[in-house]
Write an enzyme that holds these catalytic residues in place. Structure first.
Site: not given
Length: 473
Positions: A124, A126-127, A148, A193, A246
């Site tokens: 995963a 991007a960016p 992505e 991520d 995150c």
């Protein structure tokens, strides 16, 4: 201070319940209300850390090292109110990447004791902060598949890869759940991520929690379980993967990792990260994961787990529907002609890890390690576009120059500050010296593009989508 930051009561109750007792709720809330420190990662594909430090000193930029990333720094600039960090010449030339400090940790964990990566997957991507960090850690060697799912984010991912001079990446555009069935036991290193509820991003976005709910956390956990299973199937026997988010809750972090053990048992080993960097033990969980609350390192909230695959797994059965691959390898004669022209016009050569592939009039440089995977999946793009053929030879591409050229190239034309600004605005420039033919354009010793001498001016070859306006450096 973000005094108007929105922190739902249910969220605070969840944090209170799961946060270790040695951490303070008052300090957690205070940290959430402090604006996030700006941080960058030096792109060592373009310049060394020491070279960048020298540039920074000349501009009176203050750099504070990020403990878990040798190339990461928190940055303070005297001109921050007048020139955006993304509008500095150094950023536009790909010398650094604007990246939150905590988000550098997953790639650091993946690279630890894992120097010889041949085939990697960023599921995963991007960016592109972690993709470009991983490519730099791989020294642009081997092959890195950057996936992505979001169509709107693929373009910016591609742009960042090109700006940073990455040459070993293949881009894919799929739901990450396909990899376990399509490419089982293929990658020696995988970064997942995962998409998440973003609880750790409060300091960057005061409104980050407005759409948060306990129900949304549970819902996204279902997606994360599917993704981590897919990643584990795609991981080679003996390979390592990093799962990161995150966010702060256990549902999207520890519970997702434990789900993997429930599914695959002894095939799964958690590798402890307590020695990843000095003071890492402050965020260490009993399993060896890093659960970073924002007050611990004055950063975003983050979670990082490192997982090793000890035995093979049985992947899901899939039926592939792939169209005909539109590229063909260049013949020896074609490759020799391309190499000779590239050498004679620009004094450049492609890396040994890349090879030429042809599509109609386009010439591309693919990572050699991608060849076994070409018939296994559909790709958005592979490697970089080197040239387009025309009746007089080859028209070299901007992205190839950003990947291949350095400022010591004999064809370089060095611009002054005003000329460099004109260049980024898409205008031709008139240096106080002359030349002929195609020329690599530089500013302050950094490559910024490709031009062509027409009389006493250099015709601007900057792609239209990269043209900028506003207050530049």
């Amino acid at each position: 201070m973000h005094d108007n930051i929105f922190l739902p009561d249910a969220f605070l109750a969840q944090v209170q319940e799961t946060m270790p007792s040695y951490l303070s709720m008052d300090e957690f809330i205070a940290a959430c209300k402090r604006p996030l420190r700006r941080s960058i990662r030096v792109n060592i594909l373009k310049n060394s850390v020491e070279e960048f430090k020298q540039r920074a000193a000349e501009k009176q930029w203050d750099l504070e090292p990020v403990p878990w990333c040798d190339t990461g720094f928190w940055i303070t600039r005297p001109e921050s109110d007048t020139v955006k960090l993304g509008s500095t010449a150094e950023h536009m030339a790909g010398l650094f990447y604007i990246q939150e400090a905590s988000s550098m940790m997953p790639v650091t964990a993946l690279l630890k004791d894992n120097d010889d990566i041949e085939m990697a997957l960023d599921m995963a991507s991007a960016p592109g902060s972690k993709t470009t960090q991983l490519a730099a850690g791989m020294k642009n060697q081997g092959a890195l598949v950057a996936n992505e799912f979001s169509s709107s984010r693929v373009k910016v991912l591609c742009s960042n890869i090109q700006r940073c001079g990455v040459s070993n990446v293949a881009l894919t555009h799929f739901d990450g759940r396909v990899f376990g069935g399509w490419l089982p036991e293929t990658f020696d290193s995988i970064l997942l991520d995962a998409p998440c509820s973003g609880e750790g991003t409060i300091r960057k976005d005061p409104d980050a929690m407005h759409n948060w709910s306990p129900e949304s956390v549970i819902e996204i956990g279902d997606t994360q379980r599917d993704l981590i299973e897919s990643a584990f199937h795609a991981l080679k026997l003996g390979g390592v993967m990093v799962y990161s988010t995150c966010t702060l809750n256990h549902e999207e972090n520890q519970n997702i990792c434990h789900h993997l053990v429930e599914q695959f048992g002894d095939a799964v080993t958690f590798e402890p990260l307590g020695d990843l960097f000095e003071s890492a033990e402050k965020a260490l969980t009993k399993e060896g994961f890093l659960h970073i609350y924002p007050q611990i390192f004055d950063s975003e909230g983050f979670f990082v787990a490192k997982i090793r695959k000890n035995s093979s797994t049985t992947p899901p059965e899939v039926k592939k529907r792939l169209g005909k691959f539109p590229f063909a390898p260049a013949s020896n004669k074609e490759a020799q002609a391309i190499e000779a022209e590239l050498k004679s016009t620009l004094q450049l050569a492609i890396p040994e890890d890349n090879e030429f592939w042809i599509r109609d009039k386009e010439v591309w440089a693919f990572p050699k390690r991608m060849k076994p995977l070409i018939g296994e999946m559909r790709y958005h793009r592979i490697g970089f576009k080197l040239a387009e053929t025309h009746k007089k030879g080859y028209r070299w591409q901007h992205e190839a120059i950003m990947a291949l050229a350095t400022a010591d190239n004999p064809t370089c034309a060095e611009l002054n500050t005003e000329q460099a600004r004109e260049w980024y605005m898409g205008r031709d420039v008139r240096p106080d010296f002359s030349g002929k033919g195609e020329t690599i354009v530089t500013y302050k010793g950094a490559v910024i593009g490709l031009g062509k001498w027409v009389g006493n001016r250099i015709k601007n070859g900057l792609p239209r989508e990269l043209v900028r306006d506003g207050n530049l450096f």
